[in-house]
Design an enzyme around this catalytic site. Sequence first.
Site, PDB file in Angstrom:
ATOM      1  N   PRO A 165     -33.988   2.045  23.620  1.00 11.56           N
ATOM      2  CG  PRO A 165     -35.662   1.988  23.201  1.00 11.56           C
ATOM      3  CD  PRO A 165     -34.609   0.979  24.054  1.00 11.56           C
ATOM      4  N   PRO A 166     -33.839   5.782  22.219  1.00 15.74           N
ATOM      5  CG  PRO A 166     -32.817   6.537  20.805  1.00 15.74           C
ATOM      6  CD  PRO A 166     -33.824   5.069  20.678  1.00 15.74           C
ATOM      7  CB  SER A 176     -37.890 -11.832  12.741  1.00 13.12           C
ATOM      8  OG  SER A 176     -37.912 -11.186  12.780  1.00 13.12           O
ATOM      9  CE  LYS A 236     -39.072  -9.261  16.254  1.00 12.14           C
ATOM     10  NZ  LYS A 236     -38.837 -10.378  15.538  1.00 12.14           N
TER      11      LYS A 236
END
Length: 798
Positions: free
Chosen positions: A375-376, A697, A740
Amino acid sequence: MSMETQEARTAEAGSGAGGAQSLPADALIIMPVRGFVLFPGTIFPLTIGRERSVRAAQQAVRDQAQLGVLMQRDPELVEPGPLDLHRVGTVGNVVRYVTAPDGSNHLVCQGVQRFRIIEFLGGYPYLVARVHRIEEQDARGPEIEARFLNLQRQAIEALELLPQAPQELIAAIQSVASPGALADLVAAYIDITPDEKQEVLETIDVGNRIDRVTRLLARRLEVLRLSAEIGKQTKAALDERQREVLLREQMAAIQRQLGEGDDGKRAEIAELTKAIADAGMPKEVEEQARKELRRLERMPEAAAEYGMVRTYLDWLIELPWKLPEEKPIDIAEARRILDEDHYGLEKIKRRIVEYLAVRKLAPQGKAPILCFVGPPGVGKTSLGQSIARAMDRKFVRVSLGGTHDEAEIRGHRRTYIGALPGNIIQAIRKAGARNCVMMLDEIDKLGAGIQGDPSAALLEVLDPEQNSTFRDNYLAVPFDLSRVVFITTANVLDTIPGPLRDRMEIIQLAGYTEEEKLQIARRYLVRRQLEANGLKPEQIEITEDALREIIANYTRESGVRNLEREIGRVMRNAAMRIAEGSATFVRVDAGDLAAILGPRQFENEVAMRTSVPGVATGLAWTPVGGDILFVEATRVPGKGTFILTGQLGEVMRESAQAALSIVKNRAASLGIDPGLFANSDIHIHVPAGAIPKDGPSAGVAMFTALVSLLTGRTVRNDTAMTGEISLRGLVLPVGGIKEKTAAAARAGLTRVMLPARNRKDLEDISDEVRRKVEFVFLERVDDAIAAALEAKADAQAA
């Protein structure tokens, strides 16, 4: 004149009257036009904009009536009256009437015959006049025939002198049999003023009309003949200039043979010759450079290609063809640099050290191309800079985001004006070293368009078997990229084409935990923002509690970019107070943040959302890290309809259908009345509704929410869950476990239910998350019910 004035007043007085009336037999609807004369026998388009003219045209179309096209005397008048119009015009048939999309009105008129105004009539919403239709004279005779043939010959000659004259017009003039019609046709198309055309229209006598048009055409013909002569002279002058340029080139060649050439150019050629010899080019490239140098030597400096050839030679000379002496890689120093620049990321650092160790032991070997995916804000770009520091090499970054032209990678061919090499060669020149560390940033955001697919061009660049002979379109010679250390970055892998992804070794960077963010803020971000805002460490102190408050309640991200922005806001507030003189030292604690940063941006909604039956907390993976999501279920009286909302994708909808089918199948064992399904509508909603969601999911969370709703038992508010379900009641493994679980820990959850087959992913989860979160592993959906649901609520709560 007084009679015309009275008639004009009558027409103007009645022009604003009501709806349309039938016209007398000798009356015509009059269409005033500016600077245009319609002749009998011709077809021309008209653009009409005045309201009165639009009404007139529409009425003529409705009644299938003819129009009287009449030119106004002063083209500047907006609403001309009868006195402002000529007395002779042309009766026209409306061939077509069109209203364009922009609201403009267009009329195509075919001239029929001349008419003369008798008087204007009032009482109409447009101009109407009684007219006298003028019949065309059938004039024949030797004299008229001679004038007719002379005019026809002049008209054809004039058309032949015009560039790109339409052949249809020439054929029309040749086929006209009537002298009057020929005069009208020539007058319509000849380049004369509107007033001169009006004089031709008002000339009723055919003989006089032909004479008038012949005089006008003769004047225009003389202009065309002079223009053609001037064109021939200009072409001859250009030919003479080209001959002069050729002679000057020959003279320059003779001067060079005699040693009398320009000293400045000779010095430039000598300088380029030495630079080519010192550049260390491969044999093939050096031959190409010397060939272009010989072309430059023979070329005059004023030639158009001189600058292009000189720029090409400059590129060849300035590229780093020689391989610099490589310094040995110090593994211990590399570890120190990585630890100094980055906190955490132990697996990533270990893989980078392994990569550097292989480069040290096999410097000539073909090392893999690393692709950092995450991610950024998690430090992908800075990792590349650390690798360059550890290897003691130049670092250069190429941004690929939004690139949709193959030429951005391979360059443009030199035939194009302003051509340049591609970004790869430009970056090599900027680095000044053939063994630099080149980071190809945002490789997942490459586009493709009509100019080609840049990802296909990167296949050669990132293939160690091919990039030793990379050929840029501008250079047109091979350049060895095999010594360049390529590193790429991406946020997601899905958008990277398979063949390109196959050439890279993927290294996943997950988001940081709260403890890791705290350490990064203390070690790096606070120091960086102190320098950015002109503060010294002795002027401000941000406590650990304040940093934790910013991390937990003012940012919600996988990386640390927003965290650094919020720390910057705190620093700027302190800088303002110190600059104003109201304080010399500022201490910021958690309680001070509300006054500086405003109210908390994020709140813990878990307890509130799971306080009623039918709400379960799920876990989701996003391109910017993990996140929690809520599955809400409710039941209303109905006919057994199953409703799904929240912008759910096809796969997620199928998971919801599977969850409902399992609940129905096990209704008796779960203590659910089977009749509820026939007499109730069940609605599942997944906030936030504006964000699209998909994937399998959420199956466990949907099943748990449905059972909670139908049994009246609430889901534990400290528990989140993820996993796919099958119709047999099995819980299947899913991806993104590290992200998660980190999201669950950030949200304050202490229990996470995972598929049992995801037990192997525990080693990827940070120690901090494992300390905070209890993991419950599920084999079947019965395990989820047992672990997630509270004791049965009372009947009223249900």
